[in-house]
Design a protein around this motif. Structure first.
Motif, PDB file in Angstrom:
ATOM      1  N   LEU A   1      -2.663  11.806   3.875  1.00  0.00           N
ATOM      2  CA  LEU A   1      -1.538  12.068   4.633  1.00  0.00           C
ATOM      3  C   LEU A   1      -0.244  12.638   3.723  1.00  0.00           C
ATOM      4  N   LYS A   2       0.170  11.756   2.842  1.00  0.00           N
ATOM      5  CA  LYS A   2       1.227  12.094   2.000  1.00  0.00           C
ATOM      6  C   LYS A   2       0.921  13.445   1.101  1.00  0.00           C
ATOM      7  N   THR A   3      -0.167  13.670   0.620  1.00  0.00           N
ATOM      8  CA  THR A   3      -0.360  14.866  -0.134  1.00  0.00           C
ATOM      9  C   THR A   3      -0.915  16.048   0.475  1.00  0.00           C
ATOM     10  N   GLY A   4      -1.497  16.018   1.609  1.00  0.00           N
ATOM     11  CA  GLY A   4      -2.141  17.144   2.450  1.00  0.00           C
ATOM     12  C   GLY A   4      -3.559  17.281   2.141  1.00  0.00           C
ATOM     13  N   ILE A   5      -4.244  16.284   1.490  1.00  0.00           N
ATOM     14  CA  ILE A   5      -5.621  16.529   1.322  1.00  0.00           C
ATOM     15  C   ILE A   5      -6.604  16.341   2.594  1.00  0.00           C
ATOM     16  N   GLN A   6      -7.506  17.212   2.694  1.00  0.00           N
ATOM     17  CA  GLN A   6      -8.435  17.044   3.807  1.00  0.00           C
ATOM     18  C   GLN A   6      -9.590  16.463   3.407  1.00  0.00           C
ATOM     19  N   ILE A   7     -10.350  15.584   3.854  1.00  0.00           N
ATOM     20  CA  ILE A   7     -11.689  15.445   3.226  1.00  0.00           C
ATOM     21  C   ILE A   7     -12.737  15.143   4.359  1.00  0.00           C
ATOM     22  N   LEU A   8     -14.093  15.499   3.928  1.00  0.00           N
ATOM     23  CA  LEU A   8     -15.259  15.550   4.822  1.00  0.00           C
ATOM     24  C   LEU A   8     -15.233  14.255   5.502  1.00  0.00           C
ATOM     25  N   LEU A   9     -15.594  14.232   6.608  1.00  0.00           N
ATOM     26  CA  LEU A   9     -15.858  13.310   7.587  1.00  0.00           C
ATOM     27  C   LEU A   9     -17.411  12.665   7.361  1.00  0.00           C
ATOM     28  N   LYS A  10     -17.369  11.562   6.604  1.00  0.00           N
ATOM     29  CA  LYS A  10     -18.525  10.976   6.262  1.00  0.00           C
ATOM     30  C   LYS A  10     -18.383   9.559   5.873  1.00  0.00           C
ATOM     31  N   GLU A  11     -19.426   8.725   5.587  1.00  0.00           N
ATOM     32  CA  GLU A  11     -18.959   7.472   5.215  1.00  0.00           C
ATOM     33  C   GLU A  11     -19.057   7.553   3.538  1.00  0.00           C
TER      34      GLU A  11
ATOM     35  N   PHE B   1       9.092  -2.514  -9.058  1.00  0.00           N
ATOM     36  CA  PHE B   1       8.163  -4.018  -8.584  1.00  0.00           C
ATOM     37  C   PHE B   1       7.059  -3.949  -9.503  1.00  0.00           C
ATOM     38  N   ARG B   2       6.784  -4.969  -9.733  1.00  0.00           N
ATOM     39  CA  ARG B   2       5.723  -5.444 -10.655  1.00  0.00           C
ATOM     40  C   ARG B   2       4.442  -5.390 -10.094  1.00  0.00           C
ATOM     41  N   LEU B   3       3.408  -4.482 -10.267  1.00  0.00           N
ATOM     42  CA  LEU B   3       2.115  -4.536  -9.689  1.00  0.00           C
ATOM     43  C   LEU B   3       1.052  -4.783 -10.794  1.00  0.00           C
TER      44      LEU B   3
ATOM     45  N   SER C   1       0.838  -1.369  -0.027  1.00  0.00           N
ATOM     46  CA  SER C   1       0.092  -0.042  -0.132  1.00  0.00           C
ATOM     47  C   SER C   1       0.816   1.405   0.033  1.00  0.00           C
ATOM     48  N   GLU C   2       2.122   1.112   0.679  1.00  0.00           N
ATOM     49  CA  GLU C   2       2.959   2.267   0.504  1.00  0.00           C
ATOM     50  C   GLU C   2       3.462   2.540  -0.755  1.00  0.00           C
ATOM     51  N   LEU C   3       3.636   1.440  -1.629  1.00  0.00           N
ATOM     52  CA  LEU C   3       4.204   1.516  -2.810  1.00  0.00           C
ATOM     53  C   LEU C   3       2.933   2.093  -3.896  1.00  0.00           C
ATOM     54  N   ILE C   4       1.707   1.640  -3.558  1.00  0.00           N
ATOM     55  CA  ILE C   4       0.712   2.127  -4.392  1.00  0.00           C
ATOM     56  C   ILE C   4       0.575   3.700  -4.294  1.00  0.00           C
ATOM     57  N   THR C   5       0.548   3.901  -2.587  1.00  0.00           N
ATOM     58  CA  THR C   5       0.263   5.584  -2.644  1.00  0.00           C
ATOM     59  C   THR C   5       1.210   6.398  -2.706  1.00  0.00           C
ATOM     60  N   ARG C   6       2.536   6.017  -2.666  1.00  0.00           N
ATOM     61  CA  ARG C   6       3.711   6.880  -3.173  1.00  0.00           C
ATOM     62  C   ARG C   6       3.870   6.809  -4.741  1.00  0.00           C
ATOM     63  N   SER C   7       3.365   5.890  -5.580  1.00  0.00           N
ATOM     64  CA  SER C   7       3.360   6.104  -6.983  1.00  0.00           C
ATOM     65  C   SER C   7       2.468   7.017  -7.195  1.00  0.00           C
TER      66      SER C   7
ATOM     67  N   LEU D   1      -5.109   6.101 -14.760  1.00  0.00           N
ATOM     68  CA  LEU D   1      -4.402   6.264 -13.517  1.00  0.00           C
ATOM     69  C   LEU D   1      -3.809   4.941 -13.038  1.00  0.00           C
ATOM     70  N   TRP D   2      -4.532   3.919 -13.149  1.00  0.00           N
ATOM     71  CA  TRP D   2      -4.049   2.631 -12.531  1.00  0.00           C
ATOM     72  C   TRP D   2      -2.901   2.058 -13.545  1.00  0.00           C
ATOM     73  N   LYS D   3      -2.946   2.235 -14.652  1.00  0.00           N
ATOM     74  CA  LYS D   3      -1.791   1.846 -15.478  1.00  0.00           C
ATOM     75  C   LYS D   3      -0.625   2.620 -15.306  1.00  0.00           C
ATOM     76  N   ASP D   4      -0.807   4.113 -14.931  1.00  0.00           N
ATOM     77  CA  ASP D   4       0.069   4.958 -14.660  1.00  0.00           C
ATOM     78  C   ASP D   4       1.041   4.376 -13.432  1.00  0.00           C
ATOM     79  N   ILE D   5      -0.056   4.144 -12.341  1.00  0.00           N
ATOM     80  CA  ILE D   5       0.606   3.681 -11.059  1.00  0.00           C
ATOM     81  C   ILE D   5       1.462   2.400 -11.176  1.00  0.00           C
ATOM     82  N   CYS D   6       1.079   1.644 -12.073  1.00  0.00           N
ATOM     83  CA  CYS D   6       1.865   0.300 -12.301  1.00  0.00           C
ATOM     84  C   CYS D   6       3.096   0.446 -12.783  1.00  0.00           C
ATOM     85  N   GLN D   7       3.043   1.584 -13.847  1.00  0.00           N
ATOM     86  CA  GLN D   7       4.328   1.774 -14.576  1.00  0.00           C
ATOM     87  C   GLN D   7       5.215   2.560 -13.582  1.00  0.00           C
ATOM     88  N   GLU D   8       4.603   3.546 -12.741  1.00  0.00           N
ATOM     89  CA  GLU D   8       5.460   4.187 -11.757  1.00  0.00           C
ATOM     90  C   GLU D   8       6.163   3.194 -10.690  1.00  0.00           C
ATOM     91  N   ALA D   9       5.323   2.144 -10.344  1.00  0.00           N
ATOM     92  CA  ALA D   9       5.921   1.181  -9.409  1.00  0.00           C
ATOM     93  C   ALA D   9       7.120   0.590 -10.012  1.00  0.00           C
TER      94      ALA D   9
END
Length: 1319
Positions: free
Chosen positions: A947-957, A920-922, A826-832, A906-914
């Motif tokens: 946390l990594k990008t500084g986004i703040q989101i609304l507290l809801k489900e 690492f092959r995702l 999950s660290e690899l995915i979120t950093r990518s 986006l997911w294609k880019d994430i796999c390329q970035e990883a």
């Protein structure tokens, strides 16, 4: 005769085999990184303890009591200490419930006004029982403003909006919701009828084991106190400000406009004598006093008279404010941002509005002359004297304070720059190249301006350079050489841009850089200059930083001597100080990511697929790696020398020739002879040490053969000196454009080999070491940040994350590393994703920000297949917008390109970035596939990316899995915060006290340890103020000690502070906070606060579910705790759910045959016994017995205990069967003996809690105690001698390799404690 004191012997994580060391549970130690390198490498003042003990006494003068007389209320007493300033009494009065509304007053003793900035001990006639009078003073405009600001703060004191908005160092804390207010008082309240009170133990559905829902709203439960008591509807500055000349001459300072809760509109004049009502209205100016005018010295007194609601609610509000724990209100040293927030009402607020419009341009209330000269402040604090403890404390406090102020100002400035609110100093250049000055801070953007980094990777290199530079600044600051100055540096990532903020060297803006630089190079090594004073200053840093003094050629082929990398520039400012800047290559390059033509890396590297080209050529090794490598080489040096000495001793024919440098990688150190030599004990090493010292100091005759031994050993390990062990790195090796003189070719060759060995060491020792520690659970990361920290403590850069995951996959203990693999993925995915998000945001203009971020989150996390981005409405887009595009965001690409992103892309880019970044092959095309394949949670991914990008989101489900509508709308994105990196100045003396306290505790001297740690706490408070992550560790350890020594109340109070501080400083769901909640629950249970203990454990479980999920080794400990407490309150069914879950997790992570699993079986058996289900109980206890027998043998006490318990269960089962048979035979008239099934006693539950949490009280006789202590001391001395041998001869590494391993677990308590082999 008194019984002997209990000695704490925690078994590692409960019940592992051998009897462990005297050691506190959970590696409760401060981050070992905090130990800054000393100037002279290894030698630390060993005798420092005694001297500092003396110094402490000096600053701890005894306090005394003074009486305070305030107009309108009764005189009261106040405890003060002689070193306090008069100003601190002012602060206390402004905080007290009955005097908080006064700000403009003086304190007088016998009619003399006391100076605010003088210390109490310097005031003549001030003694025990003196009477200080509070005298109201006339206002000035400044005082009136301060007064209004203070009243507004009092009105807002319970309102959490500042914490949600991340301003003024406010942050959140939720502990009081789960403890029902303050633990101290409630402890006394709840004592009546302890076990009788009915407790509702049912946890919320989502906390039960096996539950799949992960609600977000529970993260920030609504606090009753937040529904603020409305005192006023509006309090704002009047539009009639400032007063005209004729009114100024009547003493008018400013006008306020107020609407009371009863809807009365009034205008108020602030005059020199106080506040009164005037006759103005919203449209007519009439400054004459109204009648009655209610002149009052304080605004509160005035409002009390005109609004009954205000009077009632303000008094209630202040009562509630002072009841809150002080730690809920004190500002933190650095801002902590919350990634979620509820929808908060936006209320009218005059002070906030005024702050925003004056943009607080460095307008800090308490500094004369408006803007602060940051550089001067940062450098003068460094120049303060530091000869004794009081001086050092004063200096460190000043450095820390200026630093946190500078960080806050730099962060505000960087945001203003990116938001386009600051004018550039070169406005005519294109936006990427612009530079800014705001509030005496210089800001530049992370783009490659003027092709400066062309050979290093362009913009990518320009983006990493600032963080490398910051690491350099951090290191040079830690070495702290007198006369050498660095710039205040803060790196801020905000809205996709990286901004570097630096203090300004006096005079640098008036000169061209070429003229200013008198040391180093401004063109990466073409023209190089040097300067004797700089060489002398940098020489002092070279030993602790392992930097080799070396010569390079300049463009005229002249040799120039340097003691740093060529990029490091030396500039003498107009203030005459010697500054160094551009420290981006302080540490040697990482050859695994720097392919160099014609150079071959060692086998270990090639096997792992290195060298690999990276995006930039600024990859360098971490300081922790350099230290670990040197330590490793030192042990090798000692072993080699010891072997050769022994061979000489055995009169072998001749001593073997020196090993070729580099031929002795890790293999040599583990050779059988080396191990044999090591076993010969410390004597061989002591000889080597003695010999090395003699040779190094030339102090006595040395037999030539022995000299040869040391020379051989030096050569074999690559030491730069042939007479003593000294490893240094030349940071310019493999730097493009740097040339070395012919005469240095041998030295350069050796240096190249050393760098190759270091690169191999990272792969062959550090990564396997990390994975081994994770397998043993001595390191227990729970989220991305704690995993990154564990890697960094071993010197492993994040770019090796893919390699770490490969290693985990190939590990024979792969199932036991499941949690590490998940966190890593999950660290690899979120950093990518973060890398992609950064570029994505750069093309977005301000009006489209929330739409763009919600679109990105939908593509990243929502199962909805084709989310559509909402472009900003057309009517807002000006038709003329293309005329002036000066103020577009830096690097502004097409402003709507972001809208066409799709989830597939986006997911294609994430796999390329990883693949390209982490190698690492995702294999995943959608978020659902990733979640499915790797067992991740979307809520966890959302937390990590926010946390990594500084986004703040609304507290809801959020319905992430809905295929009919996207999960996020633009209304759900509330804010985007900066992510800030800065230097953390340390409290060195406090840290040394803390360490000696820990050492004492480990030797079993609890009382002395406790005193030292209490002293450390005082010193930490002295330097950092009340809130700091290191104080948190201190409090946790103190709580643990008090608990062991039987003082539960003190333990509760300290642990409560630790929890509050962890929530405030690290974050409400940080892994550390989860740990602190668990400790607090244990102390609550021991103090008979059962319902509180349960709600704390449920909170900890909820947080761990959110941060990681259920399948984590720490969850087993948590569930065992919950199960035991539930067992204690006779909730057997619930208890079984938790205990059986713990059993299955323990079996997975510790192996089915481990002692932890045996203990789990026993706990489950006990609950079945209480339910009178003896067959199930027997089954579980038998399993446990089998494990004990196979692991510990028949005769071990654990095996015997289990065997006895089995007998007892069998008897009960037989009795039950008899009774049943009796009933079957005789029907209801049977004569039934009642079964003895009793609820467990609290004492027995507590005993089991101690075992699982690793706290064992072992009562020992006085004689045993003495023997044990003597043994510990003896072992300790032995260790010390071998340590001393290591320390003195090497003089290289700040922390021994062992302590480094231990440090990795430092912020992650809850694991098996590292043991001293002593007991």
């Amino acid at each position: 005769m008194q019984p002997p004191p209990p000695l704490l012997l925690p078994a590692p994580g409960g019940l592992e085999g051998e009897l462990p060391a005297v050691m506190l549970l959970n590696g409760d130690c401060l981050d070992k990184k905090s130990e800054e390198p000393k100037e002279n490498g290894h030698e630390e003042a060993e005798g420092g303890d005694e001297s500092s003990g003396q110094e402490v006494i000096v600053i701890q003068d005894t306090g005394f009591t003074v009486k305070i007389s305030v107009p309108g209320i009764e005189t009261f007493s106040l405890q003060v200490s002689p070193q306090e300033m008069v100003q601190e009494i002012h602060q206390v009065l402004m905080d007290r419930e009955d005097t908080c509304h006064r700000t403009c007053f003086s304190l007088q003793l016998d009619g003399n006004v006391l100076d605010n900035f003088s210390e109490l001990r310097t005031i003549e006639g001030l003694e025990e029982g003196s009477m200080l009078r509070v005298v109201e003073e006339p206002y000035t405009v400044r005082e009136a403003r301060i007064h209004v600001r203070h009243i507004r703060d009092l009105l807002k004191s319970l309102d959490p909006s500042d914490a949600f908005n991340g301003v003024d160092c406010n942050s959140l804390s939720f502990l009081s919701i789960f403890t029902d207010g303050d633990l101290g008082d409630s402890g006394k309240r709840k004592k009546k009828g302890i076990e009788m009170e009915p407790i509702d133990c049912t946890p919320p559905e989502h906390i039960l084991p096996g539950s799949k829902e992960r609600p977000l709203c529970a993260l920030q439960p609504q606090n009753r106190d937040w529904k603020p008591l409305q005192c006023l509807k509006v309090l704002t500055m009047s539009g009639w400000n400032p007063p005209p000349g004729n009114r100024k001459m009547h003493g008018d300072l400013m006008y306020l406009f107020v609407i009371t809760a009863e809807d009365r509109h009034v205008s108020i004049t602030a005059s020199t004598r106080g506040f009164y009502l005037n006759q103005s209205t919203a449209y007519n100016f009439n400054p004459k006093p109204a009648s009655p005018r209610f002149l009052s010295h304080s605004l509160v007194e005035l409002l009390n008279q005109i609004s009954p609601t205000f009077k009632k609610n303000f008094a209630l509000l202040q009562k509630k404010r002072v009841q809150r724990h002080p730690f809920e209100r004190i500002a933190t040293p650095f801002q902590v941002y919350s990634w979620t927030a509820p929808q908060v009402e936006h209320a009218m607020d005059c002070v906030r509005a005024e702050d925003a419009y004056t943009s607080r341009l460095g307008y800090e209330e308490h500094i004369p002359g408006q803007t602060r000269d940051w550089n001067e402040e940062l450098q003068t604090t460094r120049e303060l004297p530091r000869k004794n403890l009081p001086e050092r404390l004063l200096r460190e406090r000043a450095i820390f304070k200026v630093h946190s102020d500078f960080t806050a100002a730099a962060t505000r400035g960087a945001m203003a720059v990116i938001d386009g609110n600051v004018m550039a100093i070169n406005p005519s250049e294109e936006t990427k190249m612009q530079m800014f000055i705001w509030n005496n801070i210089f800001f530049s953007l992370g783009f490659d301006v003027r092709d400066h980094y062309k050979d290093f990777g362009g913009d990518v290199a320009a983006y990493v350079a600032p963080t490398n530079d910051l690491n350099g600044v951090r290191t040079y600051n830690a070495v702290d050489v007198e006369g050498l100055y660095t710039l205040g540096t803060v790196v801020v990532d905000y809205r996709g841009y990286r901004v570097t903020a630096q203090s300004i060297i006096p005079g640098i803006l008036e000169r061209e850089q070429e003229q200013s630089v008198i040391y180093g190079s401004i063109d990466f090594g073409k023209t190089v200059v040097s300067h004797p004073r700089y060489l002398e200053l940098l020489e002092k840093t070279s030993r602790p930083l392992k930097i080799q003094r070396h010569r390079v050629l300049n463009d005229r082929d002249e040799e120039v001597e340097l003691c740093s990398s060529v990029e490091c520039k030396g500039i003498i400012g107009n203030d005459g100080r010697h500054y160094i800047l551009d420290l981006l290559r302080t540490f040697p390059p990482d050859l695994n990511f720097l392919p160099v033509a014609g150079e071959e890396l060692p086998e270990d590297c090639r096997r792992a697929g290195f060298p690999k080209p990276h995006r930039h050529k600024l990859c360098c090794l971490r300081q922790e790696l350099v230290d670990a490598f040197v330590e490793h080489r030192y042990l090798l040096f000692m072993k080699l020398a010891a072997i050769q000495l022994m061979q000489q001793k055995a009169n072998r024919a001749e001593s073997p020739g020196p090993l070729e440098n580099g031929a002795c990688e890790a293999g040599a150190s583990e050779s059988p002879e080396a191990l044999e030599a090591a076993e010969e004990g410390a004597s061989g090493l002591a000889k080597v040490k003695e010999l090395a010292e003699t040779i190094a100091s030339d102090s006595g005759p040395v037999d030539p053969k022995s000299r040869e031994v040391i020379q051989n050993a030096c050569k074999a390990v690559g030491s730069v000196s042939s007479t003593s062990f000294d490893i240094r790195f030349n940071p310019d090796i493999f730097s493009p454009g740097v040339r070395f003189p012919e005469s240095c070719q041998d030295e350069v060759r050796d240096q190249k080999q050393l760098l190759k060995d270091a690169a191999a060491f990272l792969l062959s020792c550090q990564i396997p070491g990390l994975v081994k520690d994770c397998t043993d659970h001595t390191v227990l990361p729970m989220d991305g940040a704690t995993l990154a920290e564990a890697m960094h403590q071993r010197g492993i850069n994040i770019r090796y994350l893919g390699k770490v995951l490969d290693f985990v996959l190939r590990s024979p203990a792969r199932p036991q590393l499941d949690h590490i693999y998940k966190i890593g993925i999950s660290e690899l995915i979120t950093r990518s994703a973060k890398h992609i998000f950064k570029t994505y945001l750069q093309g977005v203009e301000l009006s489209g920000l929330s739409a763009a971020i919600s679109h990105f989150l939908n593509c990243f996390l929502s199962s909805f297949p084709n989310p559509v981005a909402h472009l900003p409405a057309d009517e807002l887009v000006s038709k003329k917008k293309n005329k002036r595009r000066k103020n577009r965001p830096p690097g502004g690409a097409d402003n709507t390109a972001w809208a066409v992103m799709t989830p597939q892309e986006l997911w294609k880019d994430i796999c390329q970035e990883a693949k390209s970044y982490f190698d690492f092959r995702l294999e995943c095309e959608t978020v659902d596939q990733a979640v499915e394949t790797f067992g991740l949670q979307k809520i966890t991914l959302l937390r990590e990316i926010s946390l990594k990008t500084g986004i703040q989101i609304l507290l809801k489900e959020y319905s992430f899995d809905s295929r009919h509508k996207p999960a996020f709308t633009e209304e759900d994105v509330l804010n985007i915060f900066p992510v800030v990196k800065h230097v953390n100045p340390k409290a060195s003396d406090a840290f040394h006290f803390f360490q000696s306290g820990q050492a004492k505790v480990q030797q079993g001297f609890l009382k002395e340890g406790c005193e030292l740690i209490t002293e450390a706490l005082n010193l930490f408070n002295n330097v950092y103020g009340a809130m700091h992550v290191e104080i948190c560790a201190c409090l946790r350890l103190l709580a643990r000690l008090h608990y062991i020594m039987g003082d539960y109340a003190e333990a509760l109070s300290n642990q409560q502070k630790a929890v509050l501080m962890s929530e405030r400083v690290l974050g409400i769901e940080h892994p550390n906070t989860i740990q602190e909640y668990m400790h607090l629950a244990l102390y609550c249970f021991a103090s008979s606060q059962l319902s509180t203990a349960l709600s704390l454990l449920y909170r900890a479980r909820y947080l761990l579910l959110l941060v990681f999920g259920e399948d984590h080794p720490e969850m087993a400990l948590l569930d065992n705790n919950i199960g035991l407490v539930l067992h204690g309150v006779m909730e057997y069914e619930l208890a079984l759910r938790f205990l059986e879950n713990a059993l299955s997790i323990n079996a997975k992570y510790h192996g089915a045959k481990s002692l932890k699993v045996a203990l789990s079986h026993h706990l489950v058996a006990r609950v079945y016994e209480s339910k009178a289900e003896f067959r199930s109980a027997l089954q579980h206890e038998k399993e446990g017995y089998t494990i004990y027998k196979s692991q510990l043998g028949e005769s071990h006490e654990k095996t015997k205990e289990s065997s006895d318990y089995l007998k007892c269960l069998t008897q009960q089962a037989v009795a039950l069967q008899r009774t049943m048979n009796e009933i079957y035979r005789n029907g209801s008239s049977a004569n039934i003996v009642p079964l003895k099934v009793t609820a467990p006693s609290m004492a027995s539950v507590l005993e089991q809690l101690h075992i699982i949490n690793g706290i064992l009280f072992i009562p020992l006789s006085q004689k045993d105690l003495e023997n044990l202590k003597a043994e510990v001391v003896r072992r300790h001395q032995l260790q010390e001698t071998s340590k001393a041998a290591t320390r003195d001869a090497a003089a290289t590494v700040a922390a021994a390799a062992g302590s480094r391993e231990e440090a990795a677990s430092s912020l992650l308590p809850g694991d098996d404690p590292p043991t001293l082999s002593s007991v």
